[in-house]
Design a protein around this motif. Structure first.
Motif, short mmCIF file in Angstrom:
data_model
loop_
_atom_site.label_atom_id
_atom_site.label_comp_id
_atom_site.label_asym_id
_atom_site.label_seq_id
_atom_site.Cartn_x
_atom_site.Cartn_y
_atom_site.Cartn_z
N SER A 168 0.97 -1.22 0.03
CA SER A 168 0.05 -0.21 -0.06
C SER A 168 0.99 1.22 -0.03
N PHE A 169 2.14 1.09 0.58
CA PHE A 169 2.85 2.37 0.47
C PHE A 169 4.28 1.75 0.43
N THR A 170 5.18 2.36 -0.15
CA THR A 170 6.76 1.81 -0.37
C THR A 170 7.77 2.92 -0.14
N ILE A 171 8.98 2.24 0.27
CA ILE A 171 10.22 3.26 0.20
C ILE A 171 11.24 2.81 -1.04
N SER A 172 11.73 4.10 -1.49
CA SER A 172 12.53 3.65 -2.61
C SER A 172 13.88 4.76 -2.33
N LYS A 173 15.01 4.44 -2.97
CA LYS A 173 16.12 5.39 -3.22
C LYS A 173 16.66 5.73 -1.46
N TRP A 174 16.56 4.30 -0.70
CA TRP A 174 17.12 4.53 0.45
C TRP A 174 18.65 4.93 0.55
N GLN A 175 19.08 5.60 1.32
CA GLN A 175 20.74 5.68 1.32
C GLN A 175 20.99 6.23 2.85
N THR A 176 22.23 5.90 3.19
CA THR A 176 22.87 6.44 4.56
C THR A 176 23.20 7.83 4.25
N THR A 177 23.10 8.94 5.10
CA THR A 177 23.87 10.20 4.85
C THR A 177 24.99 10.17 5.41
N PRO A 178 25.77 11.09 4.96
CA PRO A 178 27.08 11.19 5.56
C PRO A 178 26.87 11.78 7.19
N ASN A 179 25.92 12.52 7.34
CA ASN A 179 26.11 13.02 8.67
C ASN A 179 25.16 12.37 9.70
N TRP A 180 25.30 10.99 9.93
CA TRP A 180 24.38 10.33 10.77
C TRP A 180 22.97 10.34 10.75
N GLY A 181 22.69 9.57 9.81
CA GLY A 181 21.02 9.52 9.27
C GLY A 181 20.63 8.66 8.16
N GLU A 182 19.52 8.69 7.68
CA GLU A 182 19.28 7.98 6.44
C GLU A 182 18.32 8.96 5.65
N GLN A 183 18.01 8.62 4.31
CA GLN A 183 17.59 9.35 3.16
C GLN A 183 16.46 8.34 2.37
N PHE A 184 15.52 8.60 1.99
CA PHE A 184 14.46 8.00 1.45
C PHE A 184 13.43 8.62 0.44
N ASN A 185 12.67 7.96 -0.22
CA ASN A 185 11.57 8.39 -0.80
C ASN A 185 10.24 7.64 -0.31
N PHE A 186 9.11 8.25 -0.27
CA PHE A 186 7.90 7.58 0.38
C PHE A 186 6.99 7.80 -0.63
N GLU A 187 6.20 6.68 -0.90
CA GLU A 187 5.22 6.75 -1.87
C GLU A 187 3.84 5.92 -1.59
N ASP A 188 2.84 6.52 -1.78
CA ASP A 188 1.35 5.51 -1.56
C ASP A 188 0.72 6.26 -2.73
N ASP A 189 -0.81 5.66 -2.71
CA ASP A 189 -1.73 5.88 -3.86
C ASP A 189 -1.96 7.54 -4.04
N ASP A 190 -1.72 8.38 -2.76
CA ASP A 190 -2.18 9.75 -2.72
C ASP A 190 -0.86 10.52 -2.72
N ILE A 191 0.14 10.40 -2.06
CA ILE A 191 1.29 11.14 -1.95
C ILE A 191 2.82 10.49 -2.59
N PHE A 192 3.61 11.49 -2.81
CA PHE A 192 4.88 11.03 -3.05
C PHE A 192 5.92 12.22 -2.19
N LEU A 193 6.85 11.45 -1.51
CA LEU A 193 7.81 12.41 -0.73
C LEU A 193 8.98 11.99 -0.96
#
Length: 432
Positions: free
Chosen positions: A226-251
Motif C-alpha cells: 500500500s505504501f513503499t520506500i525507494s532510493k534509501w541511502q545512508t547520509t554522511p551526517n548520521w542518518g538516512e534518506q529515502f523516498n516515500f510513496e502511496d496512492d495519494d502522496i509522493f515524498l
C-alpha cells in the motif's frame, strides 16, 4: 493515600510482586469506575515486536508540526518514571503522578477485594494514563502496547488508527512460538472499521493480521504494498534518506537522524499512520510538516551517538529481531571499522541466537556484562550460551572503563542489550 511522589512510586513499583496477569477484566473494571476515560480520547494504538517507540516518536513529531498537542504512553522509561506519560515529549510532573496514584489507589484496594484480584503495575499505570488523558490534556494520544495486543492492558481502547510495526519471536511463552500465532495476538488491537497500518512482516504473519482485519471490516495498509520506500541511502551526517510513496502522496528525499534500514521502515509506517489518522478526522497535514517532523525525530537509546571521541553508541537491541536489525546496520554503515560491543541481557531472551548474530560482524569483539535488575542474566550466564570468543566482566562499570581504554581512535564502542541496562548506562553518562 500518599503524601509524596516517592511514597506513590514506591507503592506502584511494589506492584511488581503481582506479576503479569494477562486479560482485560481488571482494566474493564477500572475503566468503568473511572467513567471510561479511554472513550474520551482520539488515539493511535501501536503494537509490534520492535519499532513501537521509534514509530511513536516519528508520529508524535509529525503531528506536533501540525499544531496538535500530542500525548504519549510508552515503556520502559530511560531516565524517570514520568516519561511514560508525556505531552509533546515533556513527562508529566511529580505532582501529577502523585495525584493520579491517589486517584487510582483506592480503586486498586477495592479491586483487590473482588474475585478479579489485585491489578498489576502495568495495569495501574495504564489506568493512570487513561484517567489523565481522559481529562483532555492532549489533542491526540499515541498509546504503545505493553506486550502482545489482544490481552494487553491498553486494549480497552477504540483508536482512530491501529498500527502493527513488526512481528518477531519475542515473549513466546506468552504470545506463542510462531510468527502467525504472535501476529494473531498483536492483531487483537484491530477494532471494527478502524484502519490498520502494518510495517515489515512476513507473509504468514500478515495472513494472521488480514484474517482479523476481515473479521472486523478494517482496511489494511501494508508496507511494500500500500505504501513503499525507494532510493534509501545512508547520509554522511548520521542518518538516512529515502523516498516515500502511496496512492495519494509522493515524498522525495525524506531525512531522518536515526540510523538503520529498520528506522526508515518505522518512519514510513509513521507517515502512513498519520495520513490515515488525518483522513479519518479530516485534518490537513502538509508535505513540509511531514518532512520537518521526520527530520526532528530523536528516540533515546536507539542507535544514539553519545560521544564522538571516543565514538560511543547506545542501542537498546533487547531481543533477536532487534539484534538482527542492529547487525545489519553495523554491516551497512560501519564496514571495516573495529567495533567493541558491551552486551547485557535479560535471562528470558534468546541470548545464544543474539550472540550468534553479533559473531557474523567482521572486526567485532564482544564483552558480556550484567546490571542490577531481578531478571538480568549474569555475564557468566551470557558467556555460557556461546562457543564464540567473548570477554566476561560482570560489573558493567568496570567493563565500560576497560573498553573505553581499549577502543582506539578508529574504533566504535557499542553498548547494547536490555533497555533497562541502556537506561542505567545513559544515566551514568548524562549525570557526568
Amino acid at each position: 493515600m500518599f503524601n509524596t511522589y516517592e511514597e506513590a512510586l514506591s507503592w506502584l513499583h511494589s506492584g511488581l510482586k503481582f506479576g503479569m496477569k494477562l486479560g482485560l477484566e481488571r482494566m474493564g473494571w477500572l475503566m468503568k469506575k473511572l467513567d471510561h476515560p479511554q472513550k474520551k480520547i482520539k488515539a493511535i494504538h501501536v503494537a509490534g515486536t520492535n519499532g513501537k517507540g521509534s514509530t511513536v516518536a516519528f508520529i508524535r513529531h509529525i503531528l506536533e508540526e501540525t499544531g496538535l498537542s500530542v500525548g504519549t504512553f510508552t515503556s520502559p522509561f530511560l531516565e524517570s518514571f514520568n516519561e511514560r506519560i508525556s505531552i509533546d515529549g515533556e513527562p508529566i510532573s511529580d505532582a501529577e503522578v502523585l495525584r493520579l496514584v491517589n486517584l487510582i489507589y483506592p480503586l486498586c484496594m477495592e479491586l483487590a477485594e473482588t474475585d478479579l484480584g489485585s491489578p498489576t503495575e502495568f495495569e495501574v499505570v495504564t489506568a493512570m494514563m487513561y484517567a489523565y488523558f481522559g481529562e483532555g490534556h492532549a489533542d491526540v494520544v499515541l498509546v504503545e502496547v505493553g506486550i502482545g495486543g489482544q490481552l494487553d492492558s491498553t486494549n480497552v481502547l477504540t483508536p482512530v488508527v491501529s498500527v502493527i510495526t513488526t512481528i518477531g519471536l519475542d515473549h513466546m511463552d506468552i504470545l506463542g512460538n510462531t510468527l502467525p500465532k504472535i501476529a494473531q495476538q498483536k492483531s487483537g488491537i484491530i477494532k471494527p472499521g478502524v484502519p490498520v497500518v502494518v510495517g515489515k512482516v512476513t507473509d504468514d504473519a500478515f495472513e494472521s493480521i488480514t484474517q482479523t482485519a476481515q473479521e472486523t471490516g478494517s482496511k489494511v495498509y501494508r508496507l511494500g504494498t500500500s505504501f513503499t520506500i525507494s532510493k534509501w541511502q545512508t547520509t554522511p551526517n548520521w542518518g538516512e534518506q529515502f523516498n516515500f510513496e502511496d496512492d495519494d502522496i509522493f515524498l522525495k528525499q525524506q531525512q531522518i537522524q536515526m540510523l538503520g534500514r529498520h528506522q526508515v521502515e518505522n518512519a514510513a509506517v509513521a507517515i502512513e499512520a498519520v495520513k490515515q489518522f488525518s483522513h479519518t478526522l479530516g485534518l490537513a497535514v502538509s508535505h513540509s510538516q511531514i518532512t520537518k517532523g521526520l527530520k526532528q525525530t530523536f528516540w533515546a537509546g536507539r542507535m544514539e551517538k553519545i560521544s564522538d571521541r571516543p565514538f560511543i553508541v547506545l542501542d537498546g537491541a533487547h531481543n533477536k529481531p532487534a539484534v538482527t536489525a542492529l547487525v545489519q546496520t553495523l554491516k551497512d554503515d560501519f564496514k571495516g571499522q573495529p567495533i567493541q560491543v558491551l552486551f547485557a541481557a535479560l535471562k528470558d531472551k534468546e541470548i545464544s541466537e543474539m550472540l550468534d548474530l553479533f559473531a557474523t560482524v567482521p572486526e567485532l569483539t564482544l564483552t558480556a556484562t550484567s546490571f542490577e535488575y531481578p531478571r538480568a542474566a549474569s555475564a557468566e550466564e551470557i558467556a555460557a550460551q556461546t562457543s564464540h570468543s567473548i570477554e566476561v566482566i560482570d560489573d558493567w562499570k568496570t567493563a565500560l572503563a576497560t573498553l573505553l581504554n581499549e577502543v582506539g581512535s578508529e574504533g566504535i564502542l557499542l553498548i547494547t542489550g536490555s533497555l533497562y541496562f541502556i537506561s542505567e548506562v545513559r544515566r551514568l553518562f548524562f549525570d557526568q
